[in-house]
Design a protein around this motif. Structure first.
Motif, PDB file in Angstrom:
ATOM      1  N   PRO A  74       0.818  -1.219   0.000  1.00  0.00           N
ATOM      2  CA  PRO A  74       0.000   0.000   0.000  1.00  0.00           C
ATOM      3  C   PRO A  74       0.851   1.267   0.000  1.00  0.00           C
ATOM      4  CG  PRO A  74      -0.869  -1.585   1.569  1.00  0.00           C
ATOM      5  CD  PRO A  74       0.469  -2.105   1.123  1.00  0.00           C
ATOM      6  N   PRO A  75       0.249   2.400  -0.332  1.00  0.00           N
ATOM      7  CA  PRO A  75       1.002   3.662  -0.374  1.00  0.00           C
ATOM      8  C   PRO A  75       1.719   3.966   0.937  1.00  0.00           C
ATOM      9  CG  PRO A  75      -1.176   3.941  -1.345  1.00  0.00           C
ATOM     10  CD  PRO A  75      -1.155   2.577  -0.738  1.00  0.00           C
ATOM     11  N   TYR A  76       2.946   4.449   0.820  1.00  0.00           N
ATOM     12  CA  TYR A  76       3.770   4.897   1.942  1.00  0.00           C
ATOM     13  C   TYR A  76       4.203   3.757   2.870  1.00  0.00           C
ATOM     14  CZ  TYR A  76       1.197   9.001   0.377  1.00  0.00           C
ATOM     15  OH  TYR A  76       0.614   9.972  -0.398  1.00  0.00           O
ATOM     16  N   LYS A  77       4.080   2.501   2.435  1.00  0.00           N
ATOM     17  CA  LYS A  77       4.424   1.379   3.302  1.00  0.00           C
ATOM     18  C   LYS A  77       5.638   0.591   2.808  1.00  0.00           C
ATOM     19  CE  LYS A  77       2.447   0.369   6.428  1.00  0.00           C
ATOM     20  NZ  LYS A  77       1.243  -0.430   6.648  1.00  0.00           N
ATOM     21  N   ASP A  78       6.313   1.077   1.776  1.00  0.00           N
ATOM     22  CA  ASP A  78       7.417   0.306   1.211  1.00  0.00           C
ATOM     23  C   ASP A  78       8.591   0.162   2.170  1.00  0.00           C
ATOM     24  OD1 ASP A  78       7.704   3.119   0.801  1.00  0.00           O
ATOM     25  OD2 ASP A  78       9.389   2.719  -0.526  1.00  0.00           O
ATOM     26  N   GLU A  79       8.629   0.965   3.241  1.00  0.00           N
ATOM     27  CA  GLU A  79       9.734   0.844   4.192  1.00  0.00           C
ATOM     28  C   GLU A  79       9.713  -0.495   4.927  1.00  0.00           C
ATOM     29  OE1 GLU A  79       7.646   3.160   7.979  1.00  0.00           O
ATOM     30  OE2 GLU A  79       9.269   4.101   6.869  1.00  0.00           O
ATOM     31  N   ILE A 126     -10.661 -14.937   8.187  1.00  0.00           N
ATOM     32  CA  ILE A 126     -11.965 -15.501   8.532  1.00  0.00           C
ATOM     33  C   ILE A 126     -12.990 -14.864   7.600  1.00  0.00           C
ATOM     34  CG2 ILE A 126     -13.719 -15.746  10.325  1.00  0.00           C
ATOM     35  CD1 ILE A 126     -11.523 -15.415  12.397  1.00  0.00           C
ATOM     36  N   ILE A 127     -13.615 -15.663   6.764  1.00  0.00           N
ATOM     37  CA  ILE A 127     -14.585 -15.137   5.812  1.00  0.00           C
ATOM     38  C   ILE A 127     -15.954 -15.063   6.486  1.00  0.00           C
ATOM     39  CG2 ILE A 127     -15.610 -15.400   3.537  1.00  0.00           C
ATOM     40  CD1 ILE A 127     -12.577 -14.967   3.540  1.00  0.00           C
ATOM     41  N   PRO A 128     -16.537 -13.871   6.618  1.00  0.00           N
ATOM     42  CA  PRO A 128     -17.828 -13.748   7.304  1.00  0.00           C
ATOM     43  C   PRO A 128     -18.958 -14.385   6.502  1.00  0.00           C
ATOM     44  CG  PRO A 128     -17.224 -11.663   6.293  1.00  0.00           C
ATOM     45  CD  PRO A 128     -16.039 -12.565   6.132  1.00  0.00           C
ATOM     46  N   ASP A 129     -19.981 -14.801   7.211  1.00  0.00           N
ATOM     47  CA  ASP A 129     -21.126 -15.456   6.582  1.00  0.00           C
ATOM     48  C   ASP A 129     -22.116 -14.396   6.103  1.00  0.00           C
ATOM     49  OD1 ASP A 129     -22.898 -17.327   5.693  1.00  0.00           O
ATOM     50  OD2 ASP A 129     -23.725 -17.796   7.671  1.00  0.00           O
ATOM     51  N   ILE A 130     -21.778 -13.764   4.983  1.00  0.00           N
ATOM     52  CA  ILE A 130     -22.626 -12.732   4.391  1.00  0.00           C
ATOM     53  C   ILE A 130     -23.162 -13.266   3.067  1.00  0.00           C
ATOM     54  CG2 ILE A 130     -22.705 -10.399   3.442  1.00  0.00           C
ATOM     55  CD1 ILE A 130     -20.352  -9.684   5.247  1.00  0.00           C
ATOM     56  N   PRO A 131     -24.458 -13.188   2.835  1.00  0.00           N
ATOM     57  CA  PRO A 131     -24.989 -13.626   1.536  1.00  0.00           C
ATOM     58  C   PRO A 131     -24.280 -12.919   0.379  1.00  0.00           C
ATOM     59  CG  PRO A 131     -26.782 -13.196   3.073  1.00  0.00           C
ATOM     60  CD  PRO A 131     -25.525 -12.719   3.741  1.00  0.00           C
ATOM     61  N   GLY A 132     -23.795 -13.704  -0.580  1.00  0.00           N
ATOM     62  CA  GLY A 132     -23.101 -13.143  -1.731  1.00  0.00           C
ATOM     63  C   GLY A 132     -21.608 -12.995  -1.562  1.00  0.00           C
ATOM     64  N   ILE A 133     -21.059 -13.433  -0.414  1.00  0.00           N
ATOM     65  CA  ILE A 133     -19.633 -13.247  -0.139  1.00  0.00           C
ATOM     66  C   ILE A 133     -18.759 -14.024  -1.113  1.00  0.00           C
ATOM     67  CG2 ILE A 133     -19.375 -15.167   1.475  1.00  0.00           C
ATOM     68  CD1 ILE A 133     -17.862 -11.677   1.953  1.00  0.00           C
ATOM     69  N   ASP A 134     -19.320 -15.063  -1.739  1.00  0.00           N
ATOM     70  CA  ASP A 134     -18.544 -15.877  -2.678  1.00  0.00           C
ATOM     71  C   ASP A 134     -18.736 -15.435  -4.129  1.00  0.00           C
ATOM     72  OD1 ASP A 134     -21.182 -16.621  -2.777  1.00  0.00           O
ATOM     73  OD2 ASP A 134     -20.811 -18.782  -2.774  1.00  0.00           O
ATOM     74  N   GLY A 135     -19.276 -14.247  -4.326  1.00  0.00           N
ATOM     75  CA  GLY A 135     -19.511 -13.752  -5.679  1.00  0.00           C
ATOM     76  C   GLY A 135     -18.223 -13.436  -6.424  1.00  0.00           C
ATOM     77  N   LYS A 136     -18.311 -13.416  -7.747  1.00  0.00           N
ATOM     78  CA  LYS A 136     -17.136 -13.147  -8.575  1.00  0.00           C
ATOM     79  C   LYS A 136     -16.641 -11.712  -8.436  1.00  0.00           C
ATOM     80  CE  LYS A 136     -18.191 -16.639 -12.093  1.00  0.00           C
ATOM     81  NZ  LYS A 136     -18.465 -16.889 -13.538  1.00  0.00           N
ATOM     82  N   ASN A 137     -17.493 -10.829  -7.948  1.00  0.00           N
ATOM     83  CA  ASN A 137     -17.100  -9.425  -7.789  1.00  0.00           C
ATOM     84  C   ASN A 137     -16.525  -9.134  -6.410  1.00  0.00           C
ATOM     85  OD1 ASN A 137     -19.631  -9.888  -6.597  1.00  0.00           O
ATOM     86  ND2 ASN A 137     -20.228  -7.739  -6.788  1.00  0.00           N
ATOM     87  N   VAL A 138     -16.272 -10.181  -5.606  1.00  0.00           N
ATOM     88  CA  VAL A 138     -15.742 -10.012  -4.249  1.00  0.00           C
ATOM     89  C   VAL A 138     -14.284 -10.449  -4.215  1.00  0.00           C
ATOM     90  CG1 VAL A 138     -16.004 -10.630  -1.817  1.00  0.00           C
ATOM     91  CG2 VAL A 138     -18.029 -10.425  -3.279  1.00  0.00           C
ATOM     92  N   ALA A 139     -13.445  -9.666  -3.549  1.00  0.00           N
ATOM     93  CA  ALA A 139     -12.017  -9.974  -3.453  1.00  0.00           C
ATOM     94  C   ALA A 139     -11.522  -9.660  -2.052  1.00  0.00           C
ATOM     95  CB  ALA A 139     -11.230  -9.159  -4.475  1.00  0.00           C
ATOM     96  N   THR A 140     -10.407 -10.272  -1.680  1.00  0.00           N
ATOM     97  CA  THR A 140      -9.735  -9.946  -0.423  1.00  0.00           C
ATOM     98  C   THR A 140      -8.631  -8.929  -0.705  1.00  0.00           C
ATOM     99  OG1 THR A 140      -8.048 -11.665  -0.620  1.00  0.00           O
ATOM    100  CG2 THR A 140     -10.146 -12.299   0.395  1.00  0.00           C
ATOM    101  N   ALA A 141      -8.038  -8.408   0.363  1.00  0.00           N
ATOM    102  CA  ALA A 141      -6.938  -7.459   0.190  1.00  0.00           C
ATOM    103  C   ALA A 141      -5.773  -8.104  -0.544  1.00  0.00           C
ATOM    104  CB  ALA A 141      -6.484  -6.933   1.552  1.00  0.00           C
ATOM    105  N   CYS A 165      -8.445   0.567   5.277  1.00  0.00           N
ATOM    106  CA  CYS A 165      -8.058   1.946   4.965  1.00  0.00           C
ATOM    107  C   CYS A 165      -6.906   1.987   3.968  1.00  0.00           C
ATOM    108  CB  CYS A 165      -7.669   2.679   6.246  1.00  0.00           C
ATOM    109  SG  CYS A 165      -9.046   3.012   7.370  1.00  0.00           S
ATOM    110  N   GLU A 166      -5.907   1.139   4.172  1.00  0.00           N
ATOM    111  CA  GLU A 166      -4.755   1.150   3.271  1.00  0.00           C
ATOM    112  C   GLU A 166      -5.126   0.655   1.879  1.00  0.00           C
ATOM    113  OE1 GLU A 166      -0.953   0.720   6.283  1.00  0.00           O
ATOM    114  OE2 GLU A 166      -1.688  -1.066   5.254  1.00  0.00           O
ATOM    115  N   THR A 167      -5.989  -0.359   1.811  1.00  0.00           N
ATOM    116  CA  THR A 167      -6.408  -0.847   0.500  1.00  0.00           C
ATOM    117  C   THR A 167      -7.290   0.179  -0.199  1.00  0.00           C
ATOM    118  OG1 THR A 167      -6.369  -3.095   1.415  1.00  0.00           O
ATOM    119  CG2 THR A 167      -7.396  -2.808  -0.732  1.00  0.00           C
ATOM    120  N   ALA A 168      -8.094   0.901   0.573  1.00  0.00           N
ATOM    121  CA  ALA A 168      -8.909   1.972  -0.002  1.00  0.00           C
ATOM    122  C   ALA A 168      -8.025   3.032  -0.639  1.00  0.00           C
ATOM    123  CB  ALA A 168      -9.789   2.594   1.085  1.00  0.00           C
TER     124      ALA A 168
END
Length: 247
Positions: A74-79, A126-141, A165-168
């Motif tokens: 993420p930005p400013y974290k290369d150190e 830990i993947i939360p149990d949210i409807p649609g969490i396994d959709g193709k438009n969902v990604a992890t950091a 915040c950092e991924t945002a």
């Protein structure tokens, strides 16, 4: 110091405690096996080697660093790369046997006959149990930062902790329109000290929207259904990125 707390460091456990902490050589060297080549595994191997133990470190990937490799993107974290480089050099200087691309299975451990085993294999989300969490438009950091998974123009991030915040900020700098959804009253609760205010100021300057005291109800192909203090609503998004807890 500003908070009248003892001096400390996120990477040096001895900082501020030099008078009470010291690493001395042991009278009975042992054979130590360390599983995991992230910062915890390398630091454990470093200290064990300094004490005179014979250390072998197993890392199933092709390089050392563990999740610090992700944290440095993420930005400013290369150190963070300097810490990876430092610990990697220490492995060579202290004659730690590093075995990359090799998983420490039960058979490998038994055959090695170590006197002690240190498990430092890191965390998994830990993947939360949210409807649609396994959709193709969902990604992890990690999907976004490491594998460069293609994200749509508008992105909703589930979770407003440090990773969220950092991924945002990372996605915003790529020209994405980003919104963070957080259940707590404010974002960045796990960011320490003055760093929190610096990051929050950057998020605000980048125009990153935050929805606090808000819960995700469902993820769809068009966005996410949420519920906040003002009731339920729909946040349109091309992609959804989850800042999932790790264990």
């Amino acid at each position: 110091i500003a908070n009248e707390q003892p001096l400390g460091c996120s990477v040096n456990a001895m900082a501020g405690r030099e008078a009470e902490c010291s690493i001395t050589a042991t009278d009975s060297p042992k054979k130590v096996l360390v599983i995991g080549g992230g910062p915890a595994g390398m630091e454990a191997a470093r200290v064990a080697a300094l004490r005179g133990h014979r250390v072998t470190l197993f890392e199933k990937k092709d390089k050392l660093g563990g999740q610090l490799l992700y944290a440095a993107i993420p930005p400013y974290k290369d150190e963070w790369n300097t810490l990876i480089d430092y610990l990697t050099v220490q492995m060579r200087k202290l004659d730690v046997e590093v075995r990359l691309n090799e998983e420490a299975t039960a058979r490998v451990v038994e055959e090695g006959k170590p006197d002690a085993v240190i498990v430092a294999t890191g965390a998994v989300p830990i993947i939360p149990d949210i409807p649609g969490i396994d959709g193709k438009n969902v990604a992890t950091a990690i999907d976004v930062l490491i594998w460069n998974k293609e994200m749509g123009q508008s992105v909703v991030i589930i979770g407003g902790g440090l990773i969220g915040c950092e991924t945002a900020e990372f996605l915003s700098q790529k020209g994405k329109q980003v919104a963070i959804v957080e259940m707590l009253p404010c974002v960045g609760n796990d960011i320490g000290g003055f760093n929190r205010w610096v990051i929050l100021d950057r998020l605000k300057a980048a125009g990153i929207r935050t929805e606090v005291k808000t819960k995700i109800l469902e993820i769809t192909e068009r966005g996410v259904k949420v519920a906040g203090e003002s009731g339920a609503k729909f946040l349109q998004a091309d992609s959804v990125k989850g800042e999932f807890q790790h264990t």
